[in-house]
Every structure is written in C-alpha cells, then in structure tokens.
Design a protein around this motif. Structure first.
Motif, mmCIF file in Angstrom:
data_model
loop_
_atom_site.group_PDB
_atom_site.id
_atom_site.type_symbol
_atom_site.label_atom_id
_atom_site.label_comp_id
_atom_site.label_asym_id
_atom_site.label_seq_id
_atom_site.Cartn_x
_atom_site.Cartn_y
_atom_site.Cartn_z
ATOM 1 N N ARG A 172 46.762 25.869 32.078
ATOM 2 C CA ARG A 172 46.459 25.226 30.799
ATOM 3 C C ARG A 172 47.688 25.249 29.885
ATOM 4 N NH1 ARG A 172 42.283 26.969 26.289
ATOM 5 N NH2 ARG A 172 42.206 25.015 25.150
ATOM 6 N N LEU A 191 49.469 21.939 28.418
ATOM 7 C CA LEU A 191 49.699 21.737 26.992
ATOM 8 C C LEU A 191 51.185 21.534 26.696
ATOM 9 C CD1 LEU A 191 47.251 24.460 25.692
ATOM 10 C CD2 LEU A 191 47.015 21.999 25.317
ATOM 11 N N SER A 235 53.325 17.965 26.895
ATOM 12 C CA SER A 235 53.529 17.028 25.786
ATOM 13 C C SER A 235 54.824 17.333 25.035
ATOM 14 C CB SER A 235 52.332 17.050 24.832
ATOM 15 O OG SER A 235 52.223 18.303 24.201
ATOM 16 N N CYS A 236 55.260 18.575 25.045
ATOM 17 C CA CYS A 236 56.507 18.964 24.371
ATOM 18 C C CYS A 236 57.732 18.407 25.107
ATOM 19 C CB CYS A 236 56.634 20.484 24.304
ATOM 20 S SG CYS A 236 55.241 21.308 23.536
ATOM 21 N N ARG A 274 52.050 23.427 11.295
ATOM 22 C CA ARG A 274 50.637 23.065 11.142
ATOM 23 C C ARG A 274 50.141 23.284 9.722
ATOM 24 N NH1 ARG A 274 46.670 26.247 14.865
ATOM 25 N NH2 ARG A 274 47.039 27.763 13.246
ATOM 26 N N HIS A 320 52.022 16.846 15.360
ATOM 27 C CA HIS A 320 51.682 17.430 16.667
ATOM 28 C C HIS A 320 50.977 18.773 16.489
ATOM 29 C CE1 HIS A 320 53.512 14.619 19.440
ATOM 30 N NE2 HIS A 320 54.611 14.608 18.714
ATOM 31 N N ALA A 321 51.534 19.607 15.655
ATOM 32 C CA ALA A 321 51.011 20.968 15.498
ATOM 33 C C ALA A 321 49.569 20.989 15.006
ATOM 34 C CB ALA A 321 51.912 21.761 14.547
ATOM 35 N N TYR A 346 46.587 21.377 17.598
ATOM 36 C CA TYR A 346 46.432 22.540 18.474
ATOM 37 C C TYR A 346 45.752 23.708 17.764
ATOM 38 C CZ TYR A 346 49.713 20.097 21.491
ATOM 39 O OH TYR A 346 50.320 19.172 22.281
ATOM 40 N N THR A 347 44.940 24.428 18.524
ATOM 41 C CA THR A 347 44.334 25.664 18.027
ATOM 42 C C THR A 347 45.345 26.797 18.172
ATOM 43 O OG1 THR A 347 43.473 26.320 20.196
ATOM 44 C CG2 THR A 347 42.042 24.894 18.822
ATOM 45 N N GLU A 402 45.768 27.578 21.874
ATOM 46 C CA GLU A 402 46.580 26.590 22.586
ATOM 47 C C GLU A 402 48.061 26.751 22.265
ATOM 48 O OE1 GLU A 402 43.334 22.973 23.014
ATOM 49 O OE2 GLU A 402 44.470 23.166 21.143
ATOM 50 N N ILE A 403 48.371 27.054 21.029
ATOM 51 C CA ILE A 403 49.769 27.278 20.648
ATOM 52 C C ILE A 403 50.333 28.473 21.405
ATOM 53 C CG2 ILE A 403 51.272 28.027 18.743
ATOM 54 C CD1 ILE A 403 49.564 26.228 16.897
ATOM 55 N N MET A 408 50.887 27.522 25.212
ATOM 56 C CA MET A 408 52.061 26.687 25.461
ATOM 57 C C MET A 408 53.353 27.449 25.154
ATOM 58 S SD MET A 408 52.351 23.701 22.564
ATOM 59 C CE MET A 408 50.640 23.308 22.418
#
Length: 99
Positions: free
Chosen positions: A24, A28, A31-32, A66, A78-79, A82-83, A86-87, A90
């Motif tokens: 996961r 995630l 995308s970066c 964020r 983008h930020a 994400y939860t 998730e941050i 990644m």
C-alpha cells in the motif's frame, strides 16, 4: 490439531497484513514519482528527489502542506488527499528508495 490450524492461520494473516502495508505504501508513493522521479530520484532543479529523505521529514512536510503551514503550488492540493496513515506509509516507502 485445531489449535495448530488456528495458530497457523493467525500467523499467516499477520504476515499478509504486514506485506499489505508495504504494498500500500508503494502504491501510494507511485503518485509522487510522476513529479519526483522514479523511486523518488528526480534530477530536475525545481523538484527535489525524495529518495533517502528520512520518513519523519516527509511526514512532517506533507502534514505542513496539508494544514497550510507550508506553502506550495501543487503539494498542498496533493497532501489534502491523504490521511495521516497514508502519509506515513508512503513516507516509509519513499525513504528507503535511494538506499
């Protein structure tokens, strides 16, 4: 016999869950890579490479984007998607890419 089967099933589930977290995080982080380069190794002057960044630094910067305390053009947008979990996932994945 049942206890052994249950214990084995539990161990298998734990193994599967831990590998899911890695997969996961990688998913995630993909995308970066479109901007920061494959596996976080950008070569451009304006977009920093992320490989070898400490995960804690990526987490703090993503959260700052964020919540608006760090300014940017694309990254705040983008930020916000994400939860916290998730941050972290990644960031852990990206931080090991340059090693």
């Amino acid at each position: 016999m049942k206890k052994t089967s249950i214990a084995f099933a539990g161990a298998l589930m734990l193994t599967s869950l831990s590998s899911f977290a890695v997969e996961r995080g990688e998913m995630l982080a993909n995308s970066c890579f479109s901007c920061h380069g494959y596996d976080g190794k950008a070569t451009g002057a304006t977009i920093p490479p992320l490989g070898n960044y400490p995960a804690s630094l990526i987490v703090s910067q993503m959260k700052a984007y964020r919540d608006g305390t760090r300014k940017g053009t694309i990254m705040p947008r983008h930020a916000k998607g994400y939860t916290d979990e998730e941050i972290v996932l990644m960031a852990k994945y990206i931080g090991v890419q340059g090693k």
